[in-house]
Design a protein around this motif. Structure first.
Motif, mmCIF file in Angstrom:
data_model
loop_
_atom_site.group_PDB
_atom_site.id
_atom_site.type_symbol
_atom_site.label_atom_id
_atom_site.label_comp_id
_atom_site.label_asym_id
_atom_site.label_seq_id
_atom_site.Cartn_x
_atom_site.Cartn_y
_atom_site.Cartn_z
ATOM 1 N N SER A 87 75.430 84.794 4.290
ATOM 2 C CA SER A 87 74.918 85.122 5.624
ATOM 3 C C SER A 87 73.529 84.535 5.837
ATOM 4 N N ILE A 89 71.286 86.586 7.492
ATOM 5 C CA ILE A 89 70.493 87.785 7.787
ATOM 6 C C ILE A 89 69.145 87.646 7.075
ATOM 7 N N CYS A 95 70.325 94.189 6.783
ATOM 8 C CA CYS A 95 71.248 93.734 5.753
ATOM 9 C C CYS A 95 72.240 94.800 5.290
ATOM 10 N N GLY A 139 79.558 85.720 3.224
ATOM 11 C CA GLY A 139 78.656 86.113 4.291
ATOM 12 C C GLY A 139 78.987 87.451 4.927
ATOM 13 N N ASP A 142 75.141 91.078 2.293
ATOM 14 C CA ASP A 142 73.947 90.247 2.157
ATOM 15 C C ASP A 142 73.223 90.343 0.824
ATOM 16 N N ASN A 187 71.316 86.347 -0.151
ATOM 17 C CA ASN A 187 71.068 85.077 0.524
ATOM 18 C C ASN A 187 69.605 84.696 0.283
#
Length: 198
Positions: A87, A89, A95, A139, A142, A187
């Motif tokens: 993702s 985010i 998240c 995704g 997170d 991420n």
């Protein structure tokens, strides 16, 4: 065992036989972790290759979920043939966090920090085992946090998450190795933020 590979096999995270052979390309390590829970569809068989201490290939097969994820360093990550991407985010408050295997963390000084982090996130679940790493690479969540893991539990999924654009370290931010026992995977926007909050 393939020539040039160091094989470490395990069932339920317990190290098994070890065979090493030199290779003209360096040292290779094959990490295999069939993860079977009796009567449950919640398992995957994972195979990873480590060359000269670096994870370079990962496969995670979860037949009960009809999921086959794989990645090779520099070539991307895939789930059932579809390219994966973590993702984008960028805030803890937005998240989705998944946790698993937290016994050691619960007994240590970081437990309070984890509670404060959980209070900040948008969603907290415990998908566990291979599944939260598949979700992270796709995704759909997170951040993943775990303690009490074995490298055999996470080697394959580490390659998959990294090739999907994620960062995968231990809870202190250190690179993975054969002695790794914890995970912070997220991420690129969130990894540093979560690391600071712990």
């Amino acid at each position: 065992v393939l020539p040039g590979f160091l094989a470490i096999e395990a069932m339920s995270g317990k190290p098994g036989r070890t065979i090493s052979m030199p290779s003209t390309c360096g040292w290779w390590t094959r990490l295999t972790a069939p993860r079977v829970l009796s009567g449950s569809i919640h398992f995957s068989t994972q195979i990873a290759l480590m060359k000269n201490g670096e994870l370079v290939l990962g496969v995670s097969s979860a037949p009960g979920f009809q999921e086959l994820a794989w990645a090779e360093k520099g070539k991307g990550a895939f789930l059932n043939g579809k390219r994966l991407a973590v993702s984008d985010i960028d805030s803890i408050e937005s998240c989705a966090l998944s946790t698993g295997n937290l016994k050691t963390m619960a007994l240590g000084p970081d437990w309070g920090s984890l509670g404060k982090l959980i209070a900040r996130v948008s969603r907290n679940r415990g998908y566990g085992d291979f599944y939260h790493y598949h979700l992270l690479a796709a995704g759909k969540i997170d951040v993943v946090l775990e303690s009490d893991v074995n490298i055999l539990d996470i080697a394959a999924t580490a390659v998959i998450v990294r090739e999907a654009g994620g960062i995968f370290t231990d809870l202190s931010g250190a690179e993975l190795g054969l002695e790794t026992r914890s995970v912070l995977a997220a991420n690129a926007h969130l990894h540093g933020q979560v690391l600071e909050s712990l």
